[in-house]
Motif scaffolding. Sequence first.
Motif, mmCIF file in Angstrom:
data_model
loop_
_atom_site.group_PDB
_atom_site.id
_atom_site.type_symbol
_atom_site.label_atom_id
_atom_site.label_comp_id
_atom_site.label_asym_id
_atom_site.label_seq_id
_atom_site.Cartn_x
_atom_site.Cartn_y
_atom_site.Cartn_z
ATOM 1 N N TRP A 90 -60.287 43.901 -17.811
ATOM 2 C CA TRP A 90 -60.240 44.741 -19.004
ATOM 3 C C TRP A 90 -60.853 44.015 -20.190
ATOM 4 C CZ3 TRP A 90 -57.453 49.509 -19.432
ATOM 5 C CH2 TRP A 90 -56.891 49.937 -18.249
ATOM 6 N N ARG A 91 -61.383 44.784 -21.151
ATOM 7 C CA ARG A 91 -61.931 44.273 -22.412
ATOM 8 C C ARG A 91 -62.950 43.156 -22.216
ATOM 9 N NH1 ARG A 91 -57.130 43.057 -26.228
ATOM 10 N NH2 ARG A 91 -58.847 42.076 -27.288
ATOM 11 N N GLY A 92 -63.800 43.302 -21.197
ATOM 12 C CA GLY A 92 -64.868 42.347 -20.981
ATOM 13 C C GLY A 92 -64.444 41.032 -20.363
ATOM 14 N N TYR A 93 -63.229 40.945 -19.883
ATOM 15 C CA TYR A 93 -62.734 39.706 -19.293
ATOM 16 C C TYR A 93 -63.466 39.441 -17.971
ATOM 17 C CZ TYR A 93 -59.685 36.290 -17.128
ATOM 18 O OH TYR A 93 -59.199 35.166 -16.510
ATOM 19 N N ILE A 94 -63.957 38.225 -17.805
ATOM 20 C CA ILE A 94 -64.646 37.809 -16.581
ATOM 21 C C ILE A 94 -63.654 37.008 -15.740
ATOM 22 C CG2 ILE A 94 -66.604 36.547 -15.618
ATOM 23 C CD1 ILE A 94 -67.476 38.890 -17.364
#
Length: 176
Positions: A90-94
């Motif tokens: 979520w929210r660009g988490y890698i």
Amino acid sequence: MILRAFKENSNKKYLNNLLSKRKVDVMDGKIESLGIILNVDELADFDLFRAIASDLKVHPNNLKVIAFSSNEKDEFNSWDLCFNPKDFGWRGYIKNVELQAFLNTKFDALISYYTHENLELKLLTASSKAKFKIGNLQTDTRLNDLIIKTDIKEFEVFSGELLKYLMILNKIKNEQ
């Protein structure tokens, strides 16, 4: 299904936030390190990118290629790193540590070679700390500093145009 839509919206908001805060800082430095992001579902020939790095006079140790496949079961041993949608949260988490390390590398240039509208690929391009971003034409022109409009299968045309514009911009090292 609903959670997937919420996750996608969360990542789209993160992408828009990254692109709105992006400051283009095109420096006069020569390209000595090169990162490449490509969609292996569209083009899977690694040697093409070695050749372009050679044309740009980038040492093989300073070349890093990552590949994306929408098929989560594919394993590509010839790539430095292959990732899929499961590597994103979520929210660009890698979630993938190696992928995050690639994004944190301050390449002199990043080539994003894909044309399919894919949120994960856009997130990688936007999240990269590369100084100069090059890519194919996308619907969102904020992703790249230099956009070369070619068909994905016309790699020779892309390569020729890239070399021409990088010479004009004085980004290629002179022969020694």
